[in-house]
Design an enzyme around this catalytic site. Sequence first.
Site, PDB file in Angstrom:
ATOM      1  N   LYS A   1      71.619  72.495  79.447  1.00 30.83           N
ATOM      2  CA  LYS A   1      71.300  72.596  78.015  1.00 30.83           C
ATOM      3  C   LYS A   1      70.187  71.607  77.660  1.00 30.83           C
ATOM      4  O   LYS A   1      69.917  70.674  78.439  1.00 30.83           O
ATOM      5  CB  LYS A   1      72.566  72.316  77.193  1.00 30.83           C
ATOM      6  N   ARG A   6      87.249  69.634  69.141  1.00 30.74           N
ATOM      7  CA  ARG A   6      85.955  70.257  68.898  1.00 30.74           C
ATOM      8  C   ARG A   6      86.212  71.764  69.033  1.00 30.74           C
ATOM      9  O   ARG A   6      86.800  72.350  68.145  1.00 30.74           O
ATOM     10  CB  ARG A   6      84.895  69.718  69.875  1.00 30.74           C
ATOM     11  N   HIS A  41      87.532  70.472  77.553  1.00 29.09           N
ATOM     12  CA  HIS A  41      86.558  69.386  77.684  1.00 29.09           C
ATOM     13  C   HIS A  41      87.262  68.056  77.425  1.00 29.09           C
ATOM     14  O   HIS A  41      88.067  67.950  76.491  1.00 29.09           O
ATOM     15  CB  HIS A  41      85.428  69.618  76.675  1.00 29.09           C
ATOM     16  N   ARG A  52      81.622  71.183  85.661  1.00 26.28           N
ATOM     17  CA  ARG A  52      80.422  71.412  84.831  1.00 26.28           C
ATOM     18  C   ARG A  52      79.631  70.113  84.770  1.00 26.28           C
ATOM     19  O   ARG A  52      79.999  69.176  84.066  1.00 26.28           O
ATOM     20  CB  ARG A  52      80.821  71.794  83.392  1.00 26.28           C
ATOM     21  N   TYR A  93      51.241  49.957  61.518  1.00 28.03           N
ATOM     22  CA  TYR A  93      51.822  50.191  60.182  1.00 28.03           C
ATOM     23  C   TYR A  93      52.733  49.039  59.779  1.00 28.03           C
ATOM     24  O   TYR A  93      53.485  48.513  60.605  1.00 28.03           O
ATOM     25  CB  TYR A  93      52.680  51.453  60.204  1.00 28.03           C
ATOM     26  N   CYS A 127      54.058  54.599  66.225  1.00 28.30           N
ATOM     27  CA  CYS A 127      53.582  55.659  65.335  1.00 28.30           C
ATOM     28  C   CYS A 127      54.083  57.005  65.864  1.00 28.30           C
ATOM     29  O   CYS A 127      54.702  57.072  66.922  1.00 28.30           O
ATOM     30  CB  CYS A 127      52.056  55.678  65.289  1.00 28.30           C
ATOM     31  N   MET A 128      53.781  58.069  65.160  1.00 31.76           N
ATOM     32  CA  MET A 128      54.246  59.385  65.601  1.00 31.76           C
ATOM     33  C   MET A 128      53.637  59.768  66.958  1.00 31.76           C
ATOM     34  O   MET A 128      54.309  60.331  67.820  1.00 31.76           O
ATOM     35  CB  MET A 128      53.907  60.463  64.573  1.00 31.76           C
ATOM     36  N   ASP A 129      52.371  59.408  67.160  1.00 30.43           N
ATOM     37  CA  ASP A 129      51.660  59.901  68.343  1.00 30.43           C
ATOM     38  C   ASP A 129      51.078  58.805  69.232  1.00 30.43           C
ATOM     39  O   ASP A 129      50.505  59.098  70.276  1.00 30.43           O
ATOM     40  CB  ASP A 129      50.496  60.796  67.887  1.00 30.43           C
TER      41      ASP A 129
END
Length: 376
Positions: free
Chosen positions: A37, A131, A159, A217, A263, A308-310
Amino acid sequence: MKTYRSWVEVDLSAIEHNVKELMTLLSSKEQFMAVVKANAYGHGAIEVCHTLNKIGVYAFATATLFEAIELRKNGIQGQILILGYTEPSLVYLLKKYQLTQTVINSTYAKLVNAQGIDIPVHIAIDSGMHRLGNTQEEFDDIASLFHLPYLHVTGIFSHLCVSDSINIENQDYTRKQIYTFINIVDKLKKRYDVGCVHLQSSYGLLNYSYLNFDYVRIGISLYGVYSSKEDYQNPHIHFKPALSLKSKIVLLKSIQKDETVGYGRTYKATQKRKIAVVPIGYGDGLPRCFAHDVLVRGKRVPIVGRICMDQLMIDVSEVDNVSLFDIVTFIGEDHGEKISVEDIAEHVHSISNEILSQLGERLPRIYQGGHYERTL
Ligand SMILES: *Cc1c(COP(=O)(O)O)cnc(C)c1O
Protein backbone atom coordinates in the site's frame (compact mmCIF):
# COMPACT_ATOMS: atom_id res chain seq x y z
CA MET A 1 21.13 11.04 -11.57
CA LYS A 2 22.59 14.07 -13.27
CA THR A 3 19.29 15.37 -14.55
CA TYR A 4 17.34 14.84 -11.34
CA ARG A 5 16.56 17.57 -8.90
CA SER A 6 16.04 15.19 -5.97
CA TRP A 7 15.41 11.46 -6.06
CA VAL A 8 14.78 8.20 -4.26
CA GLU A 9 17.13 5.26 -4.84
CA VAL A 10 15.68 1.80 -4.28
CA ASP A 11 17.87 -1.27 -4.04
CA LEU A 12 15.59 -4.07 -5.23
CA SER A 13 18.13 -6.73 -4.24
CA ALA A 14 17.75 -5.50 -0.63
CA ILE A 15 14.05 -6.25 -0.88
CA GLU A 16 14.82 -9.73 -2.19
CA HIS A 17 17.24 -10.19 0.70
CA ASN A 18 14.64 -9.08 3.27
CA VAL A 19 12.06 -11.51 1.91
CA LYS A 20 14.57 -14.35 2.21
CA GLU A 21 15.42 -13.36 5.79
CA LEU A 22 11.74 -13.22 6.76
CA MET A 23 11.07 -16.55 5.04
CA THR A 24 13.36 -18.19 7.61
CA LEU A 25 10.65 -17.42 10.18
CA LEU A 26 7.93 -19.16 8.17
CA SER A 27 6.91 -22.78 8.23
CA SER A 28 6.64 -24.60 4.90
CA LYS A 29 2.87 -24.08 5.02
CA GLU A 30 2.97 -20.32 5.54
CA GLN A 31 3.09 -17.99 2.59
CA PHE A 32 4.27 -14.47 2.17
CA MET A 33 1.78 -11.70 1.38
CA ALA A 34 3.58 -8.48 0.54
CA VAL A 35 1.85 -5.32 1.74
CA VAL A 36 2.47 -2.72 -0.94
CA LYS A 37 0.00 0.00 0.00
CA ALA A 38 0.97 3.67 -0.33
CA ASN A 39 3.20 2.96 -3.33
CA ALA A 40 4.97 0.15 -1.47
CA TYR A 41 5.73 2.46 1.46
CA GLY A 42 7.19 4.96 -0.98
CA HIS A 43 9.44 2.45 -2.78
CA GLY A 44 7.35 2.18 -5.95
CA ALA A 45 4.69 -0.53 -5.94
CA ILE A 46 5.03 -1.70 -9.53
CA GLU A 47 8.77 -2.30 -9.43
CA VAL A 48 8.62 -3.87 -5.96
CA CYS A 49 5.83 -6.24 -7.03
CA HIS A 50 7.61 -7.23 -10.26
CA THR A 51 10.70 -8.04 -8.21
CA LEU A 52 8.60 -10.10 -5.78
CA ASN A 53 6.85 -11.97 -8.60
CA LYS A 54 10.30 -12.92 -9.90
CA ILE A 55 11.29 -14.48 -6.58
CA GLY A 56 8.01 -16.36 -6.24
CA VAL A 57 5.81 -14.08 -4.15
CA TYR A 58 2.28 -14.22 -5.54
CA ALA A 59 0.17 -12.57 -2.86
CA PHE A 60 -0.14 -8.84 -2.38
CA ALA A 61 -2.17 -6.45 -0.29
CA THR A 62 -3.03 -2.84 -1.05
CA ALA A 63 -5.10 -0.34 0.91
CA THR A 64 -7.26 0.80 -1.98
CA LEU A 65 -8.98 -0.39 -5.13
CA PHE A 66 -6.99 1.92 -7.38
CA GLU A 67 -3.66 0.82 -5.93
CA ALA A 68 -4.69 -2.74 -6.78
CA ILE A 69 -5.85 -1.86 -10.31
CA GLU A 70 -2.52 -0.15 -11.00
CA LEU A 71 -0.73 -3.41 -10.17
CA ARG A 72 -2.96 -5.45 -12.47
CA LYS A 73 -2.61 -2.95 -15.30
CA ASN A 74 1.14 -3.40 -14.99
CA GLY A 75 1.00 -7.16 -15.20
CA ILE A 76 1.41 -8.18 -11.56
CA GLN A 77 0.51 -11.85 -11.10
CA GLY A 78 -1.19 -13.49 -8.16
CA GLN A 79 -3.74 -12.65 -5.54
CA ILE A 80 -4.29 -8.99 -4.67
CA LEU A 81 -6.24 -8.29 -1.49
CA ILE A 82 -7.64 -4.82 -0.83
CA LEU A 83 -7.33 -4.30 2.92
CA GLY A 84 -9.65 -1.29 3.16
CA TYR A 85 -13.04 0.00 2.14
CA THR A 86 -14.12 -0.04 -1.50
CA GLU A 87 -17.29 1.74 -2.65
CA PRO A 88 -19.95 -0.94 -3.29
CA SER A 89 -20.82 0.73 -6.62
CA LEU A 90 -17.24 -0.02 -7.80
CA VAL A 91 -17.51 -3.75 -7.16
CA TYR A 92 -17.59 -4.41 -10.92
CA LEU A 93 -13.95 -3.25 -11.00
CA LEU A 94 -13.03 -5.91 -8.45
CA LYS A 95 -14.41 -8.47 -10.84
CA LYS A 96 -12.86 -6.92 -13.93
CA TYR A 97 -9.36 -6.89 -12.40
CA GLN A 98 -9.67 -10.12 -10.40
CA LEU A 99 -9.18 -8.53 -7.01
CA THR A 100 -10.12 -9.78 -3.57
CA GLN A 101 -12.03 -7.41 -1.32
CA THR A 102 -11.98 -7.25 2.47
CA VAL A 103 -15.41 -7.46 4.06
CA ILE A 104 -15.11 -4.70 6.63
CA ASN A 105 -18.28 -5.76 8.48
CA SER A 106 -21.62 -7.44 7.91
CA THR A 107 -23.45 -4.21 6.99
CA TYR A 108 -20.88 -3.58 4.28
CA ALA A 109 -21.15 -7.20 3.10
CA LYS A 110 -24.86 -6.76 2.37
CA LEU A 111 -24.24 -3.61 0.34
CA VAL A 112 -21.56 -5.38 -1.70
CA ASN A 113 -23.70 -8.47 -2.18
CA ALA A 114 -26.58 -6.29 -3.40
CA GLN A 115 -24.50 -5.37 -6.45
CA GLY A 116 -25.18 -8.89 -7.74
CA ILE A 117 -21.60 -9.47 -8.88
CA ASP A 118 -19.63 -12.55 -7.86
CA ILE A 119 -16.41 -11.65 -6.07
CA PRO A 120 -13.92 -13.32 -3.75
CA VAL A 121 -13.67 -11.78 -0.29
CA HIS A 122 -11.65 -12.08 2.88
CA ILE A 123 -13.53 -11.46 6.11
CA ALA A 124 -11.97 -9.01 8.58
CA ILE A 125 -12.42 -9.96 12.23
CA ASP A 126 -12.16 -7.44 15.04
CA SER A 127 -10.12 -9.31 17.64
CA GLY A 128 -9.47 -6.20 19.73
CA MET A 129 -8.10 -3.39 17.63
CA HIS A 130 -11.60 -2.00 17.06
CA ARG A 131 -10.93 -0.91 13.53
CA LEU A 132 -12.34 -3.22 10.82
CA GLY A 133 -14.43 -6.34 11.27
CA ASN A 134 -17.16 -7.76 13.45
CA THR A 135 -16.34 -8.88 16.98
CA GLN A 136 -16.66 -12.20 18.78
CA GLU A 137 -19.95 -10.97 20.26
CA GLU A 138 -21.29 -10.60 16.73
CA PHE A 139 -20.50 -14.19 15.76
CA ASP A 140 -23.90 -14.68 14.10
CA ASP A 141 -23.27 -11.68 11.85
CA ILE A 142 -19.92 -13.18 10.83
CA ALA A 143 -21.55 -16.55 10.13
CA SER A 144 -24.24 -14.87 8.02
CA LEU A 145 -21.57 -13.72 5.55
CA PHE A 146 -21.21 -17.30 4.34
CA HIS A 147 -24.83 -17.23 3.17
CA LEU A 148 -24.57 -14.19 0.91
CA PRO A 149 -24.83 -15.60 -2.63
CA TYR A 150 -22.45 -13.23 -4.42
CA LEU A 151 -19.64 -13.20 -1.85
CA HIS A 152 -17.20 -16.09 -2.00
CA VAL A 153 -15.23 -16.28 1.17
CA THR A 154 -11.67 -17.24 0.28
CA GLY A 155 -10.02 -15.99 3.46
CA ILE A 156 -10.38 -14.60 6.96
CA PHE A 157 -8.03 -12.36 8.89
CA SER A 158 -7.55 -10.06 11.82
CA HIS A 159 -4.99 -7.43 12.77
CA LEU A 160 -2.88 -7.07 15.93
CA CYS A 161 -2.60 -3.60 17.44
CA VAL A 162 0.29 -3.94 19.91
CA SER A 163 2.37 -6.78 18.49
CA ASP A 164 5.30 -4.35 18.10
CA SER A 165 5.51 -3.90 21.85
CA ILE A 166 7.32 -6.27 24.20
CA ASN A 167 5.81 -4.65 27.27
CA ILE A 168 4.17 -7.44 29.33
CA GLU A 169 0.68 -5.95 29.32
CA ASN A 170 0.79 -5.52 25.55
CA GLN A 171 2.03 -9.07 25.11
CA ASP A 172 -0.96 -10.23 27.15
CA TYR A 173 -3.25 -8.18 24.96
CA THR A 174 -1.73 -9.66 21.80
CA ARG A 175 -2.15 -13.19 23.15
CA LYS A 176 -5.78 -12.37 23.92
CA GLN A 177 -6.26 -11.17 20.34
CA ILE A 178 -4.63 -14.32 18.97
CA TYR A 179 -6.84 -16.50 21.16
CA THR A 180 -10.02 -14.62 20.19
CA PHE A 181 -9.20 -14.88 16.49
CA ILE A 182 -8.38 -18.60 16.62
CA ASN A 183 -11.57 -19.22 18.56
CA ILE A 184 -13.76 -17.52 15.97
CA VAL A 185 -12.01 -19.25 13.08
CA ASP A 186 -12.32 -22.69 14.72
CA LYS A 187 -16.01 -22.17 15.40
CA LEU A 188 -16.62 -21.10 11.79
CA LYS A 189 -14.58 -24.01 10.43
CA LYS A 190 -17.07 -26.46 11.94
CA ARG A 191 -19.71 -25.24 9.51
CA TYR A 192 -17.95 -23.43 6.67
CA ASP A 193 -14.88 -23.38 4.47
CA VAL A 194 -13.13 -20.19 5.67
CA GLY A 195 -10.36 -20.30 3.07
CA CYS A 196 -6.93 -19.00 4.01
CA VAL A 197 -6.33 -17.62 7.47
CA HIS A 198 -3.93 -14.79 8.34
CA LEU A 199 -3.17 -12.58 11.30
CA GLN A 200 0.42 -11.38 11.52
CA SER A 201 1.93 -8.28 9.98
CA SER A 202 5.68 -7.51 10.31
CA TYR A 203 5.78 -7.36 14.10
CA GLY A 204 3.33 -10.20 14.46
CA LEU A 205 5.85 -12.31 12.56
CA LEU A 206 9.00 -10.94 14.17
CA ASN A 207 7.73 -11.19 17.75
CA TYR A 208 5.29 -14.15 17.49
CA SER A 209 7.00 -16.27 14.86
CA TYR A 210 5.76 -19.51 16.46
CA LEU A 211 2.28 -18.83 15.05
CA ASN A 212 1.45 -20.80 11.95
CA PHE A 213 -1.36 -19.48 9.78
CA ASP A 214 -1.64 -19.62 5.97
CA TYR A 215 -0.26 -16.16 5.22
CA VAL A 216 1.74 -13.43 6.89
CA ARG A 217 1.09 -9.87 5.71
CA ILE A 218 4.43 -8.13 5.61
CA GLY A 219 4.82 -4.40 5.09
CA ILE A 220 7.50 -2.37 6.81
CA SER A 221 10.04 -5.15 7.31
CA LEU A 222 9.92 -6.04 3.61
CA TYR A 223 11.64 -2.71 3.10
CA GLY A 224 14.38 -3.58 5.60
CA VAL A 225 13.60 -1.18 8.40
CA TYR A 226 11.91 -1.11 11.78
CA SER A 227 9.04 1.27 12.52
CA SER A 228 10.96 2.73 15.40
CA LYS A 229 14.43 2.47 16.91
CA GLU A 230 12.97 1.35 20.22
CA ASP A 231 11.41 -1.77 18.73
CA TYR A 232 12.74 -5.14 19.76
CA GLN A 233 15.04 -6.33 16.98
CA ASN A 234 14.92 -10.02 16.26
CA PRO A 235 18.60 -11.10 16.51
CA HIS A 236 18.19 -13.78 13.85
CA ILE A 237 17.00 -11.38 11.19
CA HIS A 238 19.34 -9.02 9.37
CA PHE A 239 17.56 -6.47 7.28
CA LYS A 240 18.95 -4.36 4.49
CA PRO A 241 17.22 -0.98 4.12
CA ALA A 242 16.19 -0.62 0.48
CA LEU A 243 15.62 3.10 0.18
CA SER A 244 17.86 6.18 0.06
CA LEU A 245 16.72 9.78 -0.35
CA LYS A 246 19.09 12.19 -2.07
CA SER A 247 19.30 15.63 -3.54
CA LYS A 248 22.13 17.93 -4.56
CA ILE A 249 23.54 21.37 -3.98
CA VAL A 250 22.31 23.72 -6.71
CA LEU A 251 23.56 27.03 -5.32
CA LEU A 252 26.28 28.11 -2.89
CA LYS A 253 26.52 31.48 -1.16
CA SER A 254 28.14 33.15 1.82
CA ILE A 255 26.30 35.05 4.50
CA GLN A 256 27.75 37.39 7.10
CA LYS A 257 27.36 37.44 10.89
CA ASP A 258 23.80 38.44 11.95
CA GLU A 259 22.26 37.70 8.55
CA THR A 260 19.30 35.31 8.55
CA VAL A 261 18.18 32.43 6.31
CA GLY A 262 14.70 31.55 5.05
CA TYR A 263 11.06 32.28 5.91
CA GLY A 264 10.45 33.75 9.32
CA ARG A 265 14.17 34.55 9.69
CA THR A 266 14.41 31.73 12.26
CA TYR A 267 18.13 31.12 11.69
CA LYS A 268 20.65 33.86 12.37
CA ALA A 269 24.35 33.38 11.64
CA THR A 270 26.67 33.98 14.57
CA GLN A 271 29.63 34.26 12.20
CA LYS A 272 30.33 34.16 8.48
CA ARG A 273 28.75 30.98 7.01
CA LYS A 274 28.66 29.10 3.73
CA ILE A 275 25.09 28.20 2.83
CA ALA A 276 23.89 25.74 0.16
CA VAL A 277 20.44 25.59 -1.42
CA VAL A 278 19.04 22.08 -1.88
CA PRO A 279 15.99 21.56 -4.14
CA ILE A 280 13.77 19.41 -1.91
CA GLY A 281 11.10 20.45 0.55
CA TYR A 282 7.92 19.49 2.34
CA GLY A 283 6.18 19.35 -1.06
CA ASP A 284 8.34 16.27 -1.70
CA GLY A 285 7.25 14.66 1.55
CA LEU A 286 9.98 15.77 3.93
CA PRO A 287 8.30 16.71 7.19
CA ARG A 288 8.46 20.50 7.65
CA CYS A 289 9.68 19.91 11.19
CA PHE A 290 12.57 17.80 9.84
CA ALA A 291 15.62 19.25 11.53
CA HIS A 292 17.91 16.26 11.27
CA ASP A 293 21.43 16.65 9.91
CA VAL A 294 22.09 15.61 6.32
CA LEU A 295 25.27 14.22 4.71
CA VAL A 296 27.53 16.06 2.29
CA ARG A 297 30.85 14.41 1.35
CA GLY A 298 30.37 12.08 4.31
CA LYS A 299 30.02 14.93 6.78
CA ARG A 300 26.93 15.68 8.90
CA VAL A 301 25.68 19.19 8.33
CA PRO A 302 22.60 21.00 9.67
CA ILE A 303 19.55 22.31 7.85
CA VAL A 304 19.27 26.02 8.59
CA GLY A 305 16.08 28.06 8.60
CA ARG A 306 12.64 26.75 7.83
CA ILE A 307 12.11 24.07 5.22
CA CYS A 308 10.21 25.54 2.25
CA MET A 309 7.77 23.64 0.05
CA ASP A 310 10.37 22.93 -2.64
CA GLN A 311 13.75 23.91 -1.24
CA LEU A 312 15.79 24.07 1.91
CA MET A 313 19.12 25.50 2.99
CA ILE A 314 22.03 23.77 4.71
CA ASP A 315 25.16 25.09 6.38
CA VAL A 316 28.17 23.62 4.56
CA SER A 317 30.85 25.82 6.18
CA GLU A 318 32.54 22.76 7.71
CA VAL A 319 32.66 20.65 4.55
CA ASP A 320 36.08 20.58 2.90
CA ASN A 321 36.04 21.27 -0.84
CA VAL A 322 32.27 21.60 -0.95
CA SER A 323 31.16 22.14 -4.56
CA LEU A 324 28.15 22.87 -6.63
CA PHE A 325 26.20 19.64 -7.41
CA ASP A 326 27.60 17.74 -4.45
CA ILE A 327 25.11 15.04 -3.42
CA VAL A 328 23.09 15.65 -0.27
CA THR A 329 21.94 12.48 1.49
CA PHE A 330 18.83 12.62 3.69
CA ILE A 331 18.37 8.87 4.10
CA GLY A 332 21.16 6.43 3.27
CA GLU A 333 24.94 6.22 3.25
CA ASP A 334 27.67 8.56 2.11
CA HIS A 335 31.40 7.85 2.58
CA GLY A 336 30.71 5.44 5.45
CA GLU A 337 28.39 7.81 7.31
CA LYS A 338 24.75 6.77 7.53
CA ILE A 339 21.34 8.24 8.28
CA SER A 340 18.55 5.72 8.72
CA VAL A 341 14.85 6.36 8.29
CA GLU A 342 14.50 5.27 11.91
CA ASP A 343 16.83 8.16 12.91
CA ILE A 344 14.57 10.58 11.10
CA ALA A 345 11.37 9.06 12.43
CA GLU A 346 12.67 9.43 15.97
CA HIS A 347 13.64 13.01 15.30
CA VAL A 348 10.20 14.04 14.09
CA HIS A 349 8.31 11.89 16.66
CA SER A 350 6.88 9.57 14.06
CA ILE A 351 7.51 6.09 12.66
CA SER A 352 9.46 4.98 9.59
CA ASN A 353 6.19 3.94 7.94
CA GLU A 354 4.97 7.54 7.86
CA ILE A 355 8.23 9.05 6.61
CA LEU A 356 8.48 6.50 3.78
CA SER A 357 4.86 6.63 2.68
CA GLN A 358 4.95 10.43 2.51
CA LEU A 359 7.77 10.53 -0.06
CA GLY A 360 6.03 12.24 -2.93
CA GLU A 361 5.41 11.58 -6.58
CA ARG A 362 7.68 14.46 -7.49
CA LEU A 363 10.67 12.32 -6.53
CA PRO A 364 11.74 9.96 -9.33
CA ARG A 365 12.55 6.45 -8.13
CA ILE A 366 15.86 5.07 -9.37
CA TYR A 367 16.12 1.30 -9.19
CA GLN A 368 19.24 -0.75 -8.64
CA GLY A 369 19.95 -4.37 -8.02
CA GLY A 370 16.80 -5.87 -9.49
CA HIS A 371 16.17 -6.70 -13.07
CA TYR A 372 13.49 -4.10 -13.50
CA GLU A 373 13.96 -0.61 -14.85
CA ARG A 374 11.40 2.11 -15.13
CA THR A 375 11.83 4.68 -17.82
CA LEU A 376 11.10 8.23 -16.79
C1 LIG B 1 -0.55 -2.02 6.78
C2 LIG B 1 -1.07 -3.35 7.17
C3 LIG B 1 -0.20 -4.45 7.26
C4 LIG B 1 1.31 -4.31 7.15
O1 LIG B 1 1.80 -3.85 8.37
P1 LIG B 1 3.38 -3.71 8.65
O2 LIG B 1 3.44 -3.40 10.10
O3 LIG B 1 3.87 -2.61 7.81
O4 LIG B 1 3.99 -5.01 8.31
C5 LIG B 1 -0.76 -5.68 7.50
N1 LIG B 1 -2.09 -5.83 7.67
C6 LIG B 1 -2.95 -4.80 7.62
C7 LIG B 1 -4.39 -5.05 7.82
C8 LIG B 1 -2.47 -3.52 7.39
O5 LIG B 1 -3.33 -2.50 7.36
